[in-house]
Design an enzyme around this catalytic site. Structure first.
Site, PDB file in Angstrom:
ATOM      1  N   GLN A  39      31.666  -6.007  -8.966  1.00  0.00           N
ATOM      2  CA  GLN A  39      32.492  -5.243  -8.109  1.00  0.00           C
ATOM      3  C   GLN A  39      33.762  -5.751  -7.894  1.00  0.00           C
ATOM      4  OE1 GLN A  39      29.893  -4.738  -4.800  1.00  0.00           O
ATOM      5  NE2 GLN A  39      28.223  -4.248  -5.807  1.00  0.00           N
ATOM      6  N   CYS A  40      34.269  -6.285  -8.868  1.00  0.00           N
ATOM      7  CA  CYS A  40      35.595  -6.871  -8.787  1.00  0.00           C
ATOM      8  C   CYS A  40      36.859  -5.811  -9.487  1.00  0.00           C
ATOM      9  CB  CYS A  40      35.807  -8.218  -9.467  1.00  0.00           C
ATOM     10  SG  CYS A  40      37.456  -9.234  -9.880  1.00  0.00           S
ATOM     11  N   VAL A  41      38.160  -6.234  -8.906  1.00  0.00           N
ATOM     12  CA  VAL A  41      39.058  -5.459  -9.723  1.00  0.00           C
ATOM     13  C   VAL A  41      39.357  -5.588 -11.088  1.00  0.00           C
ATOM     14  CG1 VAL A  41      40.931  -7.019  -9.119  1.00  0.00           C
ATOM     15  CG2 VAL A  41      41.469  -4.663  -9.438  1.00  0.00           C
TER      16      VAL A  41
END
Length: 162
Positions: free
Chosen positions: A35-37
Site C-alpha cells: 500500500q505504498c506510493v
C-alpha cells in the site's frame, strides 16, 4: 569477508532458506509494501526479472510494515496480492523489519555494506533496492524513488562478468 550467502531467511511458509542457493547469480534485494506510493514498482521489478532471469538475475522481495503501516497483510495475503495485481513470480519472503533492534540480520548486513543518502545506514522507506554480484557482495544501493530502469546498467554489467 562475509557475503549474503552467510545468511538464511524465512520463507512465506515459515521455513529457513539459505541464501547460498543463489550463488553465481546477480540479485536485487528489496523491501516492499502493498500500500505504498512505490508499489507500482512491482510491475517494473517483474519486467526486469522476466528480461534477465535466463541470464541469472533473481529478485528477492521482503515485505516490511515499518513505514506508515503500508504492509498490514499476512504473508499469504501479501503473496496473493502480488500475484493477482502484478503477476509477480520472483521469490517473496516472510514479512520482516529492516530497521531497529528487530531488524532482519540480512538487512543489517546490507545497510553496513552500502550506505544510503549522506552516509545513512537506515532504510528510509519501502522499495530500497540492493544489487548483489555473483559472489554475494553488495555492490550498489538504490533509494526508493530511483526508477527500476536505473538498476539496469549495473545489472547488465554484473551479468556479463565472468
Amino acid at each position: 569477508m562475509p557475503t549474503i550467502y552467510d545468511f538464511s531467511v524465512t520463507t512465506l511458509t515459515g521455513e529457513q532458506q539459505s541464501l547460498a542457493q543463489y550463488q553465481g547469480q546477480v540479485l536485487v534485494i528489496v523491501n516492499v509494501a502493498s500500500q505504498c506510493v512505490f508499489t507500482t514498482q512491482y510491475v517494473q521489478l517483474q519486467a526486469l526479472y522476466e528480461r534477465y532471469r535466463a541470464q541469472g538475475l533473481v529478485i528477492l522481495a521482503f515485505p516490511c510494515n515499518q513505514f506508515g503501516g503500508q504492509e498490514p497483510g499476512s504473508n499469504t495475503e501479501i503473496m496473493q496480492f502480488c500475484q493477482l495485481h502484478f503477476g509477480v513470480d520472483f521469490p517473496i519472503f516472510a514479512k520482516i523489519e529492516v530497521n531497529g533492534p528487530n531488524a532482519e540480520p540480512l538487512f543489517r548486513f546490507l545497510k553496513q555494506q552500502q550506505r544510503g543518502f549522506l552516509g545513512s545506514r537506515r532504510i528510509k522507506w519501502n522499495f530500497t533496492k540492493f544489487v548483489i554480484d555473483k559472489e554475494g557482495h553488495v555492490v550498489k544501493r538504490f533509494a526508493p524513488y530511483r526508477k527500476i530502469a536505473d538498476l539496469q546498467p549495473v545489472i547488465e554489467k554484473l551479468l556479463a562478468a565472468a
